[in-house]
Design a protein around this motif. Structure first.
Motif, PDB file in Angstrom:
ATOM      1  N   LEU A 517      -7.683 -16.675  -9.457  1.00  0.00           N
ATOM      2  CA  LEU A 517      -7.659 -15.310  -9.993  1.00  0.00           C
ATOM      3  C   LEU A 517      -8.930 -14.563  -9.638  1.00  0.00           C
ATOM      4  CD1 LEU A 517      -6.090 -15.951 -13.533  1.00  0.00           C
ATOM      5  CD2 LEU A 517      -4.995 -14.874 -11.562  1.00  0.00           C
ATOM      6  N   LEU A 518     -10.071 -15.238  -9.713  1.00  0.00           N
ATOM      7  CA  LEU A 518     -11.340 -14.593  -9.376  1.00  0.00           C
ATOM      8  C   LEU A 518     -11.418 -14.245  -7.893  1.00  0.00           C
ATOM      9  CD1 LEU A 518     -13.857 -16.749 -11.446  1.00  0.00           C
ATOM     10  CD2 LEU A 518     -13.223 -14.376 -11.875  1.00  0.00           C
ATOM     11  N   GLY A 519     -10.840 -15.084  -7.051  1.00  0.00           N
ATOM     12  CA  GLY A 519     -10.885 -14.837  -5.613  1.00  0.00           C
ATOM     13  C   GLY A 519      -9.841 -13.855  -5.151  1.00  0.00           C
ATOM     14  N   VAL A 520      -8.583 -14.215  -5.293  1.00  0.00           N
ATOM     15  CA  VAL A 520      -7.480 -13.373  -4.826  1.00  0.00           C
ATOM     16  C   VAL A 520      -7.372 -12.096  -5.644  1.00  0.00           C
ATOM     17  CG1 VAL A 520      -4.994 -13.294  -4.401  1.00  0.00           C
ATOM     18  CG2 VAL A 520      -6.255 -15.411  -4.019  1.00  0.00           C
ATOM     19  N   GLY A 521      -7.615 -12.195  -6.963  1.00  0.00           N
ATOM     20  CA  GLY A 521      -7.502 -11.025  -7.834  1.00  0.00           C
ATOM     21  C   GLY A 521      -8.500  -9.935  -7.470  1.00  0.00           C
ATOM     22  N   VAL A 522      -9.750 -10.304  -7.279  1.00  0.00           N
ATOM     23  CA  VAL A 522     -10.768  -9.315  -6.912  1.00  0.00           C
ATOM     24  C   VAL A 522     -10.493  -8.759  -5.521  1.00  0.00           C
ATOM     25  CG1 VAL A 522     -13.210  -9.022  -6.374  1.00  0.00           C
ATOM     26  CG2 VAL A 522     -12.536 -10.255  -8.430  1.00  0.00           C
ATOM     27  N   MET A 523     -10.056  -9.636  -4.602  1.00  0.00           N
ATOM     28  CA  MET A 523      -9.710  -9.178  -3.265  1.00  0.00           C
ATOM     29  C   MET A 523      -8.601  -8.123  -3.329  1.00  0.00           C
ATOM     30  SD  MET A 523      -7.909 -11.297  -0.169  1.00  0.00           S
ATOM     31  CE  MET A 523      -6.387 -11.327  -1.147  1.00  0.00           C
ATOM     32  N   TRP A 524      -7.561  -8.401  -4.105  1.00  0.00           N
ATOM     33  CA  TRP A 524      -6.450  -7.449  -4.233  1.00  0.00           C
ATOM     34  C   TRP A 524      -6.921  -6.155  -4.890  1.00  0.00           C
ATOM     35  CZ3 TRP A 524      -4.321  -5.065  -8.486  1.00  0.00           C
ATOM     36  CH2 TRP A 524      -3.145  -4.349  -8.264  1.00  0.00           C
ATOM     37  N   PHE A 525      -7.758  -6.262  -5.933  1.00  0.00           N
ATOM     38  CA  PHE A 525      -8.211  -5.081  -6.675  1.00  0.00           C
ATOM     39  C   PHE A 525      -9.038  -4.161  -5.776  1.00  0.00           C
ATOM     40  CE2 PHE A 525     -11.555  -3.023  -9.222  1.00  0.00           C
ATOM     41  CZ  PHE A 525     -10.760  -2.255 -10.072  1.00  0.00           C
ATOM     42  N   VAL A 526      -9.995  -4.730  -5.040  1.00  0.00           N
ATOM     43  CA  VAL A 526     -10.838  -3.913  -4.168  1.00  0.00           C
ATOM     44  C   VAL A 526     -10.006  -3.273  -3.068  1.00  0.00           C
ATOM     45  CG1 VAL A 526     -12.761  -3.966  -2.530  1.00  0.00           C
ATOM     46  CG2 VAL A 526     -12.914  -5.254  -4.672  1.00  0.00           C
ATOM     47  N   THR A 527      -9.087  -4.043  -2.487  1.00  0.00           N
ATOM     48  CA  THR A 527      -8.226  -3.505  -1.436  1.00  0.00           C
ATOM     49  C   THR A 527      -7.358  -2.379  -1.967  1.00  0.00           C
ATOM     50  OG1 THR A 527      -8.174  -5.683  -0.375  1.00  0.00           O
ATOM     51  CG2 THR A 527      -6.500  -4.084   0.305  1.00  0.00           C
ATOM     52  N   HIS A 528      -6.828  -2.553  -3.174  1.00  0.00           N
ATOM     53  CA  HIS A 528      -5.967  -1.538  -3.787  1.00  0.00           C
ATOM     54  C   HIS A 528      -6.751  -0.253  -4.060  1.00  0.00           C
ATOM     55  CE1 HIS A 528      -2.788   0.200  -6.243  1.00  0.00           C
ATOM     56  NE2 HIS A 528      -3.669   0.402  -7.201  1.00  0.00           N
ATOM     57  N   ILE A 529      -7.949  -0.382  -4.612  1.00  0.00           N
ATOM     58  CA  ILE A 529      -8.776   0.796  -4.897  1.00  0.00           C
ATOM     59  C   ILE A 529      -9.131   1.522  -3.601  1.00  0.00           C
ATOM     60  CG2 ILE A 529     -11.021   1.550  -5.744  1.00  0.00           C
ATOM     61  CD1 ILE A 529      -9.034   0.872  -7.946  1.00  0.00           C
ATOM     62  N   THR A 530      -9.452   0.760  -2.563  1.00  0.00           N
ATOM     63  CA  THR A 530      -9.791   1.361  -1.274  1.00  0.00           C
ATOM     64  C   THR A 530      -8.623   2.148  -0.703  1.00  0.00           C
ATOM     65  OG1 THR A 530     -11.298  -0.478  -0.830  1.00  0.00           O
ATOM     66  CG2 THR A 530     -10.648   0.883   1.040  1.00  0.00           C
ATOM     67  N   LYS A 531      -7.426   1.579  -0.777  1.00  0.00           N
ATOM     68  CA  LYS A 531      -6.244   2.278  -0.273  1.00  0.00           C
ATOM     69  C   LYS A 531      -5.970   3.542  -1.067  1.00  0.00           C
ATOM     70  CE  LYS A 531      -3.814  -1.653   1.788  1.00  0.00           C
ATOM     71  NZ  LYS A 531      -2.594  -2.510   1.729  1.00  0.00           N
ATOM     72  N   GLN A 532      -6.153   3.488  -2.382  1.00  0.00           N
ATOM     73  CA  GLN A 532      -5.941   4.668  -3.206  1.00  0.00           C
ATOM     74  C   GLN A 532      -6.902   5.790  -2.847  1.00  0.00           C
ATOM     75  OE1 GLN A 532      -3.499   5.239  -5.485  1.00  0.00           O
ATOM     76  NE2 GLN A 532      -2.608   3.284  -4.889  1.00  0.00           N
ATOM     77  N   ARG A 533      -8.137   5.448  -2.554  1.00  0.00           N
ATOM     78  CA  ARG A 533      -9.117   6.472  -2.164  1.00  0.00           C
ATOM     79  C   ARG A 533      -8.788   7.059  -0.797  1.00  0.00           C
ATOM     80  NH1 ARG A 533     -15.139   4.378  -4.109  1.00  0.00           N
ATOM     81  NH2 ARG A 533     -14.719   4.457  -6.359  1.00  0.00           N
ATOM     82  N   GLN A 534      -8.290   6.199   0.104  1.00  0.00           N
ATOM     83  CA  GLN A 534      -7.902   6.706   1.419  1.00  0.00           C
ATOM     84  C   GLN A 534      -6.732   7.674   1.317  1.00  0.00           C
ATOM     85  OE1 GLN A 534      -7.167   3.092   3.591  1.00  0.00           O
ATOM     86  NE2 GLN A 534      -9.322   2.832   4.169  1.00  0.00           N
ATOM     87  N   ILE A 535      -5.771   7.348   0.449  1.00  0.00           N
ATOM     88  CA  ILE A 535      -4.626   8.240   0.235  1.00  0.00           C
ATOM     89  C   ILE A 535      -5.077   9.560  -0.363  1.00  0.00           C
ATOM     90  CG2 ILE A 535      -2.489   8.545  -1.083  1.00  0.00           C
ATOM     91  CD1 ILE A 535      -2.058   5.519  -0.818  1.00  0.00           C
ATOM     92  N   ALA A 536      -5.997   9.480  -1.353  1.00  0.00           N
ATOM     93  CA  ALA A 536      -6.498  10.700  -1.992  1.00  0.00           C
ATOM     94  C   ALA A 536      -7.276  11.563  -0.999  1.00  0.00           C
ATOM     95  CB  ALA A 536      -7.390  10.316  -3.183  1.00  0.00           C
ATOM     96  N   ALA A 537      -7.988  10.889  -0.062  1.00  0.00           N
ATOM     97  CA  ALA A 537      -8.782  11.636   0.916  1.00  0.00           C
ATOM     98  C   ALA A 537      -7.907  12.391   1.911  1.00  0.00           C
ATOM     99  CB  ALA A 537      -9.717  10.683   1.672  1.00  0.00           C
ATOM    100  N   THR A 538      -6.714  11.851   2.179  1.00  0.00           N
ATOM    101  CA  THR A 538      -5.815  12.519   3.118  1.00  0.00           C
ATOM    102  C   THR A 538      -4.979  13.591   2.436  1.00  0.00           C
ATOM    103  OG1 THR A 538      -4.158  10.776   2.725  1.00  0.00           O
ATOM    104  CG2 THR A 538      -5.671  10.486   4.570  1.00  0.00           C
TER     105      THR A 538
END
Length: 538
Positions: A517-538
């Motif tokens: 959970l600490l490994g995959v969960g944080v990886m998924w969370f950071v990736t998800h937040i990054t994608k959301q910011r990219q969508i908002a930027a476009t």
């Protein structure tokens, strides 16, 4: 100088420690450790076992990785993108946890596969504590590294070569063996060498699966030597040097195999990767890949979850006590805190230093920048356990009181894995034309403003990817931490290993679940937040 302390001096200290001893407060040159290792059969058997298991794992990983890469990149397999993402998951599952999952599946007495077979009178057909079990478990863990490297090469290959071959009368299979595979040979060799280097340096898997039936690899022998009192650091250093020599030989053989041959296929002409239509066969291929993922990713995770809520292994009785243990135990709380502190600080420092080195090597004409890059990349070809021993030897000789604290673990992680960050960020930085930064400076921006407002935003995705990558490695690192930790700096990986050593398998499963959970969960969370910011930027 800072990078030399992190990356170069530990390797020098490791080599020196194999040939010196302390006598009367001074260092003397001696070959006693080398003679001991060379004269005792146990060390030779460990060396032989290491070579056999590592080559077997490398071959298995190369076969699986190449087949997966070709199927997912060059064919019309349904849900190829999802399958590729799932196929990379073993990278984010710690080797110790993956090996423990296979213990729960294939151990002679408690294995989930053996229990029903034994009940039906078929005995115990699967034994994970064998050479085959070691090769299988290590091979499927490192196969994604080969797959990712080969997949990248296949995407960059000009399909006109394959089209010309088929026009000349070659079948698809002949084209694959006579055109495609030879062209991507450098990537296959690179992935295979990386798989070999990773396998010779693994600690958790050989100890967990090999020591039960006395199949000792070099890393297991190092562990046993460290358990002696007092430890024979000279013998430990010589064994670690042996791992370094194996790694260097593998890299030299790769260079020799590719010397004088040209593999250039990417030119200025634009192209798209050619997709091979498999018709109805694509569903068969997809089914085989799903079965592989079930055995290597999905199944082990489900088994770990089931074992974590069992009173004891496959008792048929379930309890939440093992899960409650995760927040009730003082040991878990302290090791979790240490793990998070070490991981977050080390990942952040590694990424920042990686960015600085990447910028110096890609954007400046500073003298010695090529040497700087070589120093940073050197530990990449050294097994983690060997490098960690070098770190411990070096900082024992340094007067600063770092040894025995979390800081020596952080320093070791930075030195060993900064090359991962440099590779990731440099590949993105060289794609950004310098004229963008030059335009900013012409507009009146200083160096700092240009870096902050132009360069960093453009390479931010690579910076985030670098941080996530090294974080996922650090949170479950065992080989690097083992020679460096003390009672006050234990991590979750060490606690899991100690819990396994006393036979508390259900508790090990719950700790493994927490690490996942600490490994995959944080990886998924950071990736998800990054994608959301990219969508908002476009």
């Amino acid at each position: 100088m800072v990078l030399a302390v992190f990356s170069l001096f530990p390797l020098i200290a490791l080599v020196v420690r194999g040939f010196v001893e302390t006598e009367g407060g001074r260092l003397i040159l001696t070959f006693s450790a080398v003679k001991t290792v060379m004269s005792q059969s146990g060390y030779w058997f460990a060396a032989w076992n290491t070579v056999v298991v590592s080559i077997g794992s490398m071959i298995l990983a190369a076969v699986i990785g190449v087949i997966l890469a070709w199927c997912l990149v060059r064919t019309n397999v349904p849900f190829a993108r999802l399958l590729e993402q799932l196929a990379t998951m073993p990278i984010f599952i710690p080797p110790f946890i993956g090996a423990f999952a296979w213990v729960l599946i294939g151990a002679p007495r408690i294995g989930l596969f053996n229990l029903p077979a034994k009940g039906l009178g078929f005995g115990e057909p699967l034994d994970i504590y064998t050479y085959t079990g070691l090769i299988w478990t290590i091979g499927i863990y490192i196969a994604p590294y080969v797959m990712m490297i080969v997949a990248s090469a296949l995407r960059n290959m000009d399909p006109s070569l394959e089209e010309a071959a088929q026009v000349a009368g070659l079948s698809r299979v002949q084209t694959m063996f006579r055109i495609t595979l030879p062209v991507v040979a450098p990537s296959i060799l690179s992935g295979s060498v990386l798989a070999f280097v990773i396998s010779i340096g693994l600690f958790g898997t050989p100890v967990l699966l090999g020591m039960t039936k006395e199949i000792y690899l070099v890393t297991a022998r190092i562990y046993l030597e460290l358990q002696q009192f007092p430890p024979s650091f000279g013998i430990v250093a010589v064994l670690a040097i042996y791992l370094m020599i194996l790694s260097v030989i593998a890299n030299l053989l790769q260079g020799w195999a590719l010397r004088g041959r040209s593999f250039v296929t990417v030119t200025g002409k634009g192209f798209r990767p050619r997709i091979i239509q498999l018709a109805a066969g694509r569903y068969v291929v997809a089914s085989i890949i799903w079965l592989y993922l079930l055995l290597t990713v999905i199944g082990p995770i489900i088994i770990i979850v089931a074992a974590s809520v069992s009173t004891y292994t496959w008792s048929g009785k379930f309890t939440w006590n093992n899960i409650a243990f995760l927040w009730e135990s003082q040991d878990v709380r302290s090791t979790l805190w240490n793990s998070l502190i070490i991981t977050i600080l080390a990942a952040s420092a590694t990424t920042v230093l990686g960015l600085i080195v990447s910028w110096i090597t890609a954007r400046t004409r500073m003298r010695g920048r090529q040497f700087l890059e070589h120093v940073v990349l050197l530990p990449m070809s050294v097994p983690s356990l060997a490098f960690a021993l070098g770190v411990s030897f070096f900082w024992l000789w340094v007067p600063w009181s770092v040894y025995g604290t979390v800081w020596i673990i952080i320093i070791g992680l930075i030195g060993r894995y900064i090359s991962y960050s440099v590779r990731s960020i440099t590949s993105s930085l060289i794609q950004i034309h310098p004229e963008l930064e030059e335009s900013a400076r012409i507009s009146g921006f200083g160096w700092g403003s240009t870096m902050w407002r132009v360069t960093l935003p453009l390479v931010l995705p690579a910076i985030i990817s670098s941080w996530v990558m090294v974080y996922s490695i650090f949170i479950s690192e065992l080989s690097m931490v083992l020679p460096l930790y003390t009672t006050s700096s234990r991590t979750l990986s060490i606690l899991s290993f100690d819990t396994w050593a006393v036979g508390e398998f259900s508790l090990v499963a719950s700790l493994s679940l927490l690490q996942l959970l600490l490994g995959v969960g944080v990886m998924w969370f950071v990736t998800h937040i990054t994608k959301q910011r990219q969508i908002a930027a476009t």
